[in-house]
Design a protein around this motif. Structure first.
Motif, PDB file in Angstrom:
ATOM      1  N   ILE A 117     -60.749  16.884  10.813  1.00  0.00           N
ATOM      2  CA  ILE A 117     -60.555  17.858  12.022  1.00  0.00           C
ATOM      3  C   ILE A 117     -59.165  18.323  12.079  1.00  0.00           C
ATOM      4  CG2 ILE A 117     -60.173  17.685  14.302  1.00  0.00           C
ATOM      5  CD1 ILE A 117     -62.611  15.958  14.505  1.00  0.00           C
ATOM      6  N   ASN A 118     -58.141  17.836  11.698  1.00  0.00           N
ATOM      7  CA  ASN A 118     -56.884  18.197  11.643  1.00  0.00           C
ATOM      8  C   ASN A 118     -56.901  19.063  10.671  1.00  0.00           C
ATOM      9  OD1 ASN A 118     -55.798  16.260  13.510  1.00  0.00           O
ATOM     10  ND2 ASN A 118     -54.926  14.915  12.194  1.00  0.00           N
ATOM     11  N   ASP A 119     -57.564  18.851   9.353  1.00  0.00           N
ATOM     12  CA  ASP A 119     -57.163  19.884   8.436  1.00  0.00           C
ATOM     13  C   ASP A 119     -58.159  21.304   8.752  1.00  0.00           C
ATOM     14  OD1 ASP A 119     -57.251  20.688   5.504  1.00  0.00           O
ATOM     15  OD2 ASP A 119     -59.352  21.090   5.570  1.00  0.00           O
ATOM     16  N   ALA A 120     -59.055  21.149   9.383  1.00  0.00           N
ATOM     17  CA  ALA A 120     -59.779  22.470   9.947  1.00  0.00           C
ATOM     18  C   ALA A 120     -58.982  23.440  11.046  1.00  0.00           C
ATOM     19  CB  ALA A 120     -61.369  22.024  10.525  1.00  0.00           C
ATOM     20  N   VAL A 121     -58.276  22.717  11.721  1.00  0.00           N
ATOM     21  CA  VAL A 121     -57.482  23.109  12.697  1.00  0.00           C
ATOM     22  C   VAL A 121     -56.328  23.917  12.138  1.00  0.00           C
ATOM     23  CG1 VAL A 121     -56.007  22.892  14.964  1.00  0.00           C
ATOM     24  CG2 VAL A 121     -58.126  21.695  14.877  1.00  0.00           C
ATOM     25  N   ILE A 122     -55.787  23.324  11.350  1.00  0.00           N
ATOM     26  CA  ILE A 122     -54.512  23.736  10.513  1.00  0.00           C
ATOM     27  C   ILE A 122     -54.700  24.736   9.696  1.00  0.00           C
ATOM     28  CG2 ILE A 122     -52.802  23.260   8.920  1.00  0.00           C
ATOM     29  CD1 ILE A 122     -52.600  20.386  10.228  1.00  0.00           C
ATOM     30  N   THR A 123     -55.800  24.697   8.791  1.00  0.00           N
ATOM     31  CA  THR A 123     -56.478  25.595   7.827  1.00  0.00           C
ATOM     32  C   THR A 123     -56.816  27.083   8.423  1.00  0.00           C
ATOM     33  OG1 THR A 123     -57.110  24.176   6.604  1.00  0.00           O
ATOM     34  CG2 THR A 123     -57.881  25.960   5.956  1.00  0.00           C
ATOM     35  N   HIS A 124     -57.538  26.948   9.684  1.00  0.00           N
ATOM     36  CA  HIS A 124     -58.014  28.160  10.222  1.00  0.00           C
ATOM     37  C   HIS A 124     -56.715  28.739  10.932  1.00  0.00           C
ATOM     38  CE1 HIS A 124     -60.363  31.040  12.250  1.00  0.00           C
ATOM     39  NE2 HIS A 124     -59.969  30.622  13.437  1.00  0.00           N
ATOM     40  N   THR A 125     -55.876  28.072  11.597  1.00  0.00           N
ATOM     41  CA  THR A 125     -54.928  28.711  12.532  1.00  0.00           C
ATOM     42  C   THR A 125     -53.662  29.374  11.404  1.00  0.00           C
ATOM     43  OG1 THR A 125     -55.267  26.961  13.990  1.00  0.00           O
ATOM     44  CG2 THR A 125     -53.129  28.364  14.259  1.00  0.00           C
ATOM     45  N   SER A 126     -53.850  28.593  10.222  1.00  0.00           N
ATOM     46  CA  SER A 126     -52.626  29.251   9.275  1.00  0.00           C
ATOM     47  C   SER A 126     -53.127  30.562   8.722  1.00  0.00           C
ATOM     48  CB  SER A 126     -52.416  28.169   8.224  1.00  0.00           C
ATOM     49  OG  SER A 126     -53.553  27.985   7.506  1.00  0.00           O
ATOM     50  N   GLU A 127     -54.394  30.948   8.723  1.00  0.00           N
ATOM     51  CA  GLU A 127     -54.859  32.318   7.967  1.00  0.00           C
ATOM     52  C   GLU A 127     -54.681  33.338   9.251  1.00  0.00           C
ATOM     53  OE1 GLU A 127     -56.050  32.981   5.090  1.00  0.00           O
ATOM     54  OE2 GLU A 127     -55.454  30.970   4.446  1.00  0.00           O
ATOM     55  N   LEU A 128     -54.267  33.191  10.474  1.00  0.00           N
ATOM     56  CA  LEU A 128     -54.394  33.923  11.315  1.00  0.00           C
ATOM     57  C   LEU A 128     -52.955  34.639  11.419  1.00  0.00           C
ATOM     58  CD1 LEU A 128     -56.087  32.009  14.223  1.00  0.00           C
ATOM     59  CD2 LEU A 128     -56.948  33.684  12.711  1.00  0.00           C
ATOM     60  N   SER A 129     -52.624  35.733  11.897  1.00  0.00           N
ATOM     61  CA  SER A 129     -51.625  36.297  12.158  1.00  0.00           C
ATOM     62  C   SER A 129     -51.110  36.311  13.706  1.00  0.00           C
ATOM     63  CB  SER A 129     -51.502  38.032  11.615  1.00  0.00           C
ATOM     64  OG  SER A 129     -52.193  38.736  12.443  1.00  0.00           O
ATOM     65  N   LEU A 130     -49.961  36.767  13.976  1.00  0.00           N
ATOM     66  CA  LEU A 130     -49.338  36.552  15.117  1.00  0.00           C
ATOM     67  C   LEU A 130     -50.195  37.641  15.916  1.00  0.00           C
ATOM     68  CD1 LEU A 130     -47.017  35.513  17.160  1.00  0.00           C
ATOM     69  CD2 LEU A 130     -45.734  37.216  16.410  1.00  0.00           C
ATOM     70  N   ASP A 131     -50.609  38.898  15.638  1.00  0.00           N
ATOM     71  CA  ASP A 131     -51.157  39.829  16.454  1.00  0.00           C
ATOM     72  C   ASP A 131     -52.709  39.264  16.644  1.00  0.00           C
ATOM     73  OD1 ASP A 131     -49.066  41.438  16.255  1.00  0.00           O
ATOM     74  OD2 ASP A 131     -49.748  42.958  14.613  1.00  0.00           O
ATOM     75  N   ARG A 149     -65.956  25.267  14.431  1.00  0.00           N
ATOM     76  CA  ARG A 149     -65.616  24.625  13.234  1.00  0.00           C
ATOM     77  C   ARG A 149     -65.645  22.997  13.544  1.00  0.00           C
ATOM     78  NH1 ARG A 149     -62.869  27.993   9.220  1.00  0.00           N
ATOM     79  NH2 ARG A 149     -63.198  30.116   9.876  1.00  0.00           N
ATOM     80  N   LEU A 150     -65.100  22.740  14.629  1.00  0.00           N
ATOM     81  CA  LEU A 150     -65.093  21.186  15.057  1.00  0.00           C
ATOM     82  C   LEU A 150     -66.538  20.730  15.002  1.00  0.00           C
ATOM     83  CD1 LEU A 150     -61.858  20.655  17.191  1.00  0.00           C
ATOM     84  CD2 LEU A 150     -62.265  20.686  14.527  1.00  0.00           C
ATOM     85  N   SER A 151     -67.264  21.557  15.892  1.00  0.00           N
ATOM     86  CA  SER A 151     -68.725  20.931  16.100  1.00  0.00           C
ATOM     87  C   SER A 151     -69.262  20.821  14.920  1.00  0.00           C
ATOM     88  CB  SER A 151     -69.346  22.096  17.034  1.00  0.00           C
ATOM     89  OG  SER A 151     -68.602  21.959  18.283  1.00  0.00           O
ATOM     90  N   LEU A 152     -69.292  21.670  13.669  1.00  0.00           N
ATOM     91  CA  LEU A 152     -69.909  21.681  12.390  1.00  0.00           C
ATOM     92  C   LEU A 152     -69.292  20.102  11.855  1.00  0.00           C
ATOM     93  CD1 LEU A 152     -69.913  25.222  11.008  1.00  0.00           C
ATOM     94  CD2 LEU A 152     -71.651  23.804  12.074  1.00  0.00           C
ATOM     95  N   ILE A 153     -68.180  19.848  11.953  1.00  0.00           N
ATOM     96  CA  ILE A 153     -67.613  18.890  11.248  1.00  0.00           C
ATOM     97  C   ILE A 153     -68.078  17.478  11.873  1.00  0.00           C
ATOM     98  CG2 ILE A 153     -65.462  17.470  10.750  1.00  0.00           C
ATOM     99  CD1 ILE A 153     -64.118  20.126  10.569  1.00  0.00           C
ATOM    100  N   ALA A 154     -67.973  17.495  13.242  1.00  0.00           N
ATOM    101  CA  ALA A 154     -68.436  16.244  13.810  1.00  0.00           C
ATOM    102  C   ALA A 154     -69.932  16.297  14.197  1.00  0.00           C
ATOM    103  CB  ALA A 154     -67.880  16.350  15.522  1.00  0.00           C
ATOM    104  N   ALA A 155     -70.885  16.999  13.673  1.00  0.00           N
ATOM    105  CA  ALA A 155     -72.376  16.961  14.051  1.00  0.00           C
ATOM    106  C   ALA A 155     -72.789  15.646  13.354  1.00  0.00           C
ATOM    107  CB  ALA A 155     -73.007  17.952  13.309  1.00  0.00           C
ATOM    108  N   PRO A 156     -73.780  14.772  14.072  1.00  0.00           N
ATOM    109  CA  PRO A 156     -74.392  15.267  15.215  1.00  0.00           C
ATOM    110  C   PRO A 156     -73.650  14.829  16.459  1.00  0.00           C
ATOM    111  CG  PRO A 156     -74.900  13.025  14.434  1.00  0.00           C
ATOM    112  CD  PRO A 156     -73.947  13.514  13.439  1.00  0.00           C
ATOM    113  N   VAL A 157     -72.562  14.564  16.555  1.00  0.00           N
ATOM    114  CA  VAL A 157     -71.677  14.288  17.876  1.00  0.00           C
ATOM    115  C   VAL A 157     -71.474  15.774  18.327  1.00  0.00           C
ATOM    116  CG1 VAL A 157     -69.403  13.851  18.638  1.00  0.00           C
ATOM    117  CG2 VAL A 157     -70.690  12.261  17.178  1.00  0.00           C
ATOM    118  N   LYS A 158     -71.603  15.598  19.908  1.00  0.00           N
ATOM    119  CA  LYS A 158     -71.807  16.972  20.683  1.00  0.00           C
ATOM    120  C   LYS A 158     -70.568  17.017  21.033  1.00  0.00           C
ATOM    121  CE  LYS A 158     -73.931  20.313  23.315  1.00  0.00           C
ATOM    122  NZ  LYS A 158     -72.858  21.160  23.314  1.00  0.00           N
ATOM    123  N   ILE A 159     -69.601  17.923  20.627  1.00  0.00           N
ATOM    124  CA  ILE A 159     -68.446  18.482  21.392  1.00  0.00           C
ATOM    125  C   ILE A 159     -68.820  19.367  22.434  1.00  0.00           C
ATOM    126  CG2 ILE A 159     -66.067  19.489  20.829  1.00  0.00           C
ATOM    127  CD1 ILE A 159     -66.029  18.155  18.322  1.00  0.00           C
TER     128      ILE A 159
END
Length: 173
Positions: A117-131, A149-159
């Motif tokens: 989960i931490n990796d998904a948040v960091i990886t996705h956010t780091s690919e973004l620009s300020l704009d 993205r977190l729902s895909l990682i945590a499946a079958p847990v419902k976020i």
């Protein structure tokens, strides 16, 4: 020859004898044992403040159609992510989010998946620009994308939702 004095004479004149030392030890040792037991029981039965930090969730109960429903807000650790920058303007985003769960059993699953989960948040956010994340529209888009993205990682847990507790952009030069 030198005049030697007998040191045994000093012991006979000393008001404190071996019996007095034994009396002191007789009271001192049990007192130290009692203090040790009290301190030991304190650390055994009183919850430590460090244990409370591990409880990274809160529970809200509500009633819908005469049925109790619980919502668990599980806090993810705060993350600092450096954004992509085509120009020389660097920016760091500090993110603190929580996710909404509906079952207590889901907490253990989420804790086991925390590195992904931490990796998904960091990886996705780091690919973004300020704009891309500037403004309400960008923040909403980031929230929806992270929830997906977190729902895909945590499946079958419902976020059911993702909430920003802190979102701060720091521009560095």
């Amino acid at each position: 020859m030198a005049n030697f004095t007998d040191f045994d004479d000093d012991i006979k004149d000393n008001p404190y004898t071996q019996k007095d030392n034994k009396k002191i030890l007789l009271f001192l040792v049990p007192t130290l044992i009692v203090i040790g037991v009290i301190v030991g029981l304190y650390f055994l039965f009183i919850p430590q403040s460090g244990e409370k930090e591990n409880a990274a969730y809160s529970i809200v109960e509500s009633e819908e159609n005469d049925a109790k429903k619980i919502t668990i807000f599980y806090d993810l650790p705060e993350m600092s992510v450096q954004l992509q920058s085509p120009d020389s303007q660097n920016a760091v985003v500090k993110i603190k989010i929580n996710i909404e769960l509906s079952e207590m059993e889901d907490i253990k699953t989420i804790e086991g998946l925390m590195p992904q989960i931490n990796d998904a948040v960091i990886t996705h956010t780091s690919e973004l620009s300020l704009d891309e994340i500037n403004g309400a529209e960008g923040l909403y888009w980031l929230k929806e994308e992270l929830l997906y993205r977190l729902s895909l990682i945590a499946a079958p847990v419902k976020i059911s939702n993702l909430n920003f507790k802190r979102f701060e952009i720091q521009k560095t030069n």
